[in-house]
Design a protein around this motif. Structure first.
Motif, PDB file in Angstrom:
ATOM      1  N   MET A  67       0.851  -1.194   0.000  1.00 38.44           N
ATOM      2  CA  MET A  67       0.000   0.000   0.000  1.00 38.44           C
ATOM      3  C   MET A  67       0.885   1.241   0.000  1.00 38.44           C
ATOM      4  O   MET A  67       1.787   1.368   0.825  1.00 38.44           O
ATOM      5  CB  MET A  67      -0.914   0.015   1.220  1.00 38.44           C
ATOM      6  N   PRO A  68       0.665   2.181  -0.915  1.00 39.76           N
ATOM      7  CA  PRO A  68       1.497   3.390  -0.962  1.00 39.76           C
ATOM      8  C   PRO A  68       1.347   4.235   0.301  1.00 39.76           C
ATOM      9  O   PRO A  68       0.294   4.240   0.955  1.00 39.76           O
ATOM     10  CB  PRO A  68       0.956   4.141  -2.187  1.00 39.76           C
ATOM     11  N   ALA A  69       2.396   4.977   0.621  1.00 38.11           N
ATOM     12  CA  ALA A  69       2.400   5.785   1.834  1.00 38.11           C
ATOM     13  C   ALA A  69       1.296   6.835   1.813  1.00 38.11           C
ATOM     14  O   ALA A  69       0.633   7.063   2.838  1.00 38.11           O
ATOM     15  CB  ALA A  69       3.760   6.460   2.005  1.00 38.11           C
ATOM     16  N   ASP A  70       1.069   7.461   0.669  1.00 38.58           N
ATOM     17  CA  ASP A  70       0.053   8.514   0.641  1.00 38.58           C
ATOM     18  C   ASP A  70      -1.347   7.955   0.841  1.00 38.58           C
ATOM     19  O   ASP A  70      -2.188   8.569   1.501  1.00 38.58           O
ATOM     20  CB  ASP A  70       0.138   9.317  -0.667  1.00 38.58           C
ATOM     21  N   ALA A  71      -1.597   6.751   0.306  1.00 35.13           N
ATOM     22  CA  ALA A  71      -2.898   6.116   0.510  1.00 35.13           C
ATOM     23  C   ALA A  71      -3.084   5.729   1.978  1.00 35.13           C
ATOM     24  O   ALA A  71      -4.169   5.889   2.543  1.00 35.13           O
ATOM     25  CB  ALA A  71      -3.031   4.890  -0.380  1.00 35.13           C
ATOM     26  N   ALA A  72      -2.009   5.230   2.598  1.00 39.39           N
ATOM     27  CA  ALA A  72      -2.078   4.858   4.012  1.00 39.39           C
ATOM     28  C   ALA A  72      -2.347   6.085   4.877  1.00 39.39           C
ATOM     29  O   ALA A  72      -3.176   6.049   5.794  1.00 39.39           O
ATOM     30  CB  ALA A  72      -0.787   4.175   4.437  1.00 39.39           C
ATOM     31  N   MET A  73      -1.643   7.178   4.587  1.00 42.44           N
ATOM     32  CA  MET A  73      -1.847   8.399   5.347  1.00 42.44           C
ATOM     33  C   MET A  73      -3.261   8.930   5.149  1.00 42.44           C
ATOM     34  O   MET A  73      -3.898   9.416   6.097  1.00 42.44           O
ATOM     35  CB  MET A  73      -0.823   9.445   4.919  1.00 42.44           C
ATOM     36  N   GLY A  74      -3.759   8.851   3.931  1.00 40.91           N
ATOM     37  CA  GLY A  74      -5.109   9.317   3.660  1.00 40.91           C
ATOM     38  C   GLY A  74      -6.144   8.533   4.457  1.00 40.91           C
ATOM     39  O   GLY A  74      -7.099   9.112   4.999  1.00 40.91           O
ATOM     40  N   TRP A  75      -5.918   7.236   4.572  1.00 38.53           N
ATOM     41  CA  TRP A  75      -6.866   6.412   5.331  1.00 38.53           C
ATOM     42  C   TRP A  75      -6.824   6.759   6.815  1.00 38.53           C
ATOM     43  O   TRP A  75      -7.873   6.869   7.466  1.00 38.53           O
ATOM     44  CB  TRP A  75      -6.569   4.934   5.125  1.00 38.53           C
ATOM     45  N   LEU A  76      -5.632   6.935   7.343  1.00 37.57           N
ATOM     46  CA  LEU A  76      -5.513   7.318   8.749  1.00 37.57           C
ATOM     47  C   LEU A  76      -6.215   8.642   9.029  1.00 37.57           C
ATOM     48  O   LEU A  76      -6.925   8.787  10.038  1.00 37.57           O
ATOM     49  CB  LEU A  76      -4.036   7.424   9.143  1.00 37.57           C
ATOM     50  N   LEU A  77      -6.037   9.609   8.147  1.00 31.68           N
ATOM     51  CA  LEU A  77      -6.657  10.915   8.340  1.00 31.68           C
ATOM     52  C   LEU A  77      -8.181  10.817   8.251  1.00 31.68           C
ATOM     53  O   LEU A  77      -8.895  11.372   9.090  1.00 31.68           O
ATOM     54  CB  LEU A  77      -6.123  11.902   7.309  1.00 31.68           C
ATOM     55  N   ASN A  78      -8.672  10.104   7.243  1.00 34.67           N
ATOM     56  CA  ASN A  78     -10.118   9.961   7.078  1.00 34.67           C
ATOM     57  C   ASN A  78     -10.749   9.204   8.233  1.00 34.67           C
ATOM     58  O   ASN A  78     -11.923   9.424   8.570  1.00 34.67           O
ATOM     59  CB  ASN A  78     -10.434   9.245   5.762  1.00 34.67           C
ATOM     60  N   SER A  79      -9.979   8.313   8.837  1.00 32.89           N
ATOM     61  CA  SER A  79     -10.479   7.515   9.958  1.00 32.89           C
ATOM     62  C   SER A  79     -10.200   8.155  11.305  1.00 32.89           C
ATOM     63  O   SER A  79     -10.592   7.607  12.346  1.00 32.89           O
ATOM     64  CB  SER A  79      -9.850   6.111   9.923  1.00 32.89           C
ATOM     65  N   ARG A  80      -9.502   9.291  11.303  1.00 30.36           N
ATOM     66  CA  ARG A  80      -9.163  10.016  12.531  1.00 30.36           C
ATOM     67  C   ARG A  80      -8.416   9.104  13.522  1.00 30.36           C
ATOM     68  O   ARG A  80      -8.729   9.046  14.705  1.00 30.36           O
ATOM     69  CB  ARG A  80     -10.421  10.615  13.177  1.00 30.36           C
ATOM     70  N   LEU A  81      -7.406   8.402  12.998  1.00 27.75           N
ATOM     71  CA  LEU A  81      -6.640   7.464  13.812  1.00 27.75           C
ATOM     72  C   LEU A  81      -5.165   7.840  13.932  1.00 27.75           C
ATOM     73  O   LEU A  81      -4.369   7.048  14.451  1.00 27.75           O
ATOM     74  CB  LEU A  81      -6.734   6.049  13.218  1.00 27.75           C
ATOM     75  N   VAL A  82      -4.813   9.023  13.489  1.00 28.60           N
ATOM     76  CA  VAL A  82      -3.402   9.424  13.544  1.00 28.60           C
ATOM     77  C   VAL A  82      -2.864   9.344  14.966  1.00 28.60           C
ATOM     78  O   VAL A  82      -1.730   8.897  15.191  1.00 28.60           O
ATOM     79  CB  VAL A  82      -3.221  10.840  12.963  1.00 28.60           C
ATOM     80  N   ASP A  83      -3.670   9.731  15.948  1.00 31.16           N
ATOM     81  CA  ASP A  83      -3.212   9.732  17.338  1.00 31.16           C
ATOM     82  C   ASP A  83      -3.041   8.321  17.899  1.00 31.16           C
ATOM     83  O   ASP A  83      -2.461   8.154  18.978  1.00 31.16           O
ATOM     84  CB  ASP A  83      -4.190  10.515  18.223  1.00 31.16           C
ATOM     85  N   SER A  84      -3.545   7.318  17.204  1.00 34.57           N
ATOM     86  CA  SER A  84      -3.429   5.932  17.672  1.00 34.57           C
ATOM     87  C   SER A  84      -2.188   5.238  17.129  1.00 34.57           C
ATOM     88  O   SER A  84      -1.942   4.073  17.464  1.00 34.57           O
ATOM     89  CB  SER A  84      -4.677   5.136  17.262  1.00 34.57           C
ATOM     90  N   VAL A  85      -1.422   5.930  16.310  1.00 37.61           N
ATOM     91  CA  VAL A  85      -0.220   5.363  15.697  1.00 37.61           C
ATOM     92  C   VAL A  85       0.986   5.698  16.576  1.00 37.61           C
ATOM     93  O   VAL A  85       1.176   6.846  16.970  1.00 37.61           O
ATOM     94  CB  VAL A  85      -0.028   5.920  14.273  1.00 37.61           C
ATOM     95  N   THR A  86       1.807   4.701  16.884  1.00 31.83           N
ATOM     96  CA  THR A  86       3.003   4.937  17.697  1.00 31.83           C
ATOM     97  C   THR A  86       4.097   5.566  16.827  1.00 31.83           C
ATOM     98  O   THR A  86       4.049   5.475  15.600  1.00 31.83           O
ATOM     99  CB  THR A  86       3.525   3.633  18.301  1.00 31.83           C
ATOM    100  N   PRO A  87       5.097   6.205  17.433  1.00 30.92           N
ATOM    101  CA  PRO A  87       6.179   6.813  16.632  1.00 30.92           C
ATOM    102  C   PRO A  87       6.867   5.835  15.673  1.00 30.92           C
ATOM    103  O   PRO A  87       7.070   6.180  14.493  1.00 30.92           O
ATOM    104  CB  PRO A  87       7.126   7.364  17.700  1.00 30.92           C
ATOM    105  N   PRO A  88       7.247   4.615  16.093  1.00 31.74           N
ATOM    106  CA  PRO A  88       7.857   3.699  15.116  1.00 31.74           C
ATOM    107  C   PRO A  88       6.900   3.338  13.979  1.00 31.74           C
ATOM    108  O   PRO A  88       7.318   3.204  12.824  1.00 31.74           O
ATOM    109  CB  PRO A  88       8.216   2.468  15.953  1.00 31.74           C
ATOM    110  N   GLU A  89       5.624   3.187  14.311  1.00 33.60           N
ATOM    111  CA  GLU A  89       4.636   2.890  13.268  1.00 33.60           C
ATOM    112  C   GLU A  89       4.497   4.067  12.310  1.00 33.60           C
ATOM    113  O   GLU A  89       4.367   3.873  11.091  1.00 33.60           O
ATOM    114  CB  GLU A  89       3.287   2.566  13.912  1.00 33.60           C
ATOM    115  N   TRP A  90       4.524   5.269  12.843  1.00 32.24           N
ATOM    116  CA  TRP A  90       4.416   6.469  12.003  1.00 32.24           C
ATOM    117  C   TRP A  90       5.569   6.536  11.003  1.00 32.24           C
ATOM    118  O   TRP A  90       5.353   6.806   9.821  1.00 32.24           O
ATOM    119  CB  TRP A  90       4.400   7.702  12.894  1.00 32.24           C
ATOM    120  N   ASP A  91       6.779   6.258  11.476  1.00 31.58           N
ATOM    121  CA  ASP A  91       7.938   6.262  10.580  1.00 31.58           C
ATOM    122  C   ASP A  91       7.782   5.228   9.474  1.00 31.58           C
ATOM    123  O   ASP A  91       8.152   5.466   8.318  1.00 31.58           O
ATOM    124  CB  ASP A  91       9.221   5.986  11.364  1.00 31.58           C
TER     125      ASP A  91
END
Length: 227
Positions: A67-91
């Motif tokens: 899955m491309p990074a931009d698509a993954a980021m888009g899904w996280l934003l649309n799902s409002r789950l950015v705060d649930s991602v740990t720093p290593p996962e974010w990287d």
């Protein structure tokens, strides 16, 4: 988060050791620590937290398999789950930084968390992840958001005492699998110590033990699997 009395740790340990022996694995020594003490309480993390962790781990799996990074980021934003991602996962999600293999192994942690929510019938140490697991997870590729997934989810969380008992079993299994691999002994099924360790990781995180000898519930990256 509703706490209940934890089951008798000695009785639970006896059942765990019986199961380890039944599987033909070496049994931990007599001084192997108990996971909790008499009089402790046990609870499960709030369902919404477990659901969010499942969704994030599933997204990471998708990222592992192309899955491309931009698509993954888009899904996280649309799902409002950015705060649930740990720093290593974010990287890893954003730039692919980190140990790809370790993130792939989270498949078994994900499986254990679906058991915690009652989405998986059993967590058998001799069996691999259910083939139909993906049908119980967010359809990320199809654009299903976290909230849409939750709306069709039929979560029925396990009783905290049952989850604690399964945690104790995996605590013992973690030792037994590592010892078997060290000694070149046969394993009871197709999964190895890495899978057992991942399942234990998920249970250590999801099961909250309360008592005078327990620290506050750890974050996902702070779970201690060293003992």
């Amino acid at each position: 988060m509703t706490a209940v009395p934890a089951p008798d740790p000695a009785a639970v340990r006896e059942a765990s050791l019986d199961e380890v022996g039944r599987l033909g694995l070496p049994v931990p020594p007599a001084n192997f620590p108990l996971v909790w003490e008499p009089g402790d309480e046990v609870a499960l993390r709030p369902t919404i937290e477990v659901e969010a962790r499942i969704a994030v781990l599933h997204l990471i799996q998708a990222r592992c398999f192309g899955m491309p990074a931009d698509a993954a980021m888009g899904w996280l934003l649309n799902s409002r789950l950015v705060d649930s991602v740990t720093p290593p996962e974010w990287d890893f999600v954003t730039v692919g930084k980190g140990d790809h293999r370790s993130f792939v192994l989270h498949h078994d942690a994900l499986f254990a968390l679906t058991w915690v929510l009652g989405l998986t019938k059993q967590l058998d140490p001799s069996l691999p992840v259910d083939e139909d697991l993906v049908t119980k997870l967010p359809n990320i590729v199809g654009g299903e958001t976290f909230d849409q997934w939750r709306s069709r989810l039929l979560a029925a969380p396990q009783h905290p005492a049952d989850a604690a008992a399964l945690l104790d079993l995996h605590y013992c299994l973690d030792w037994a699998y590592l010892e078997s691999e060290r000694a070149g002994l046969p394993l009871p099924g197709v999964i190895d110590s890495h899978a057992i360790g991942q399942r234990r990781w998920a249970l250590e995180w999801a099961v909250v033990l309360l008592g005078p000898y327990h620290d506050p519930a750890p974050g996902w990256e702070e779970v201690d699997l060293s003992t």
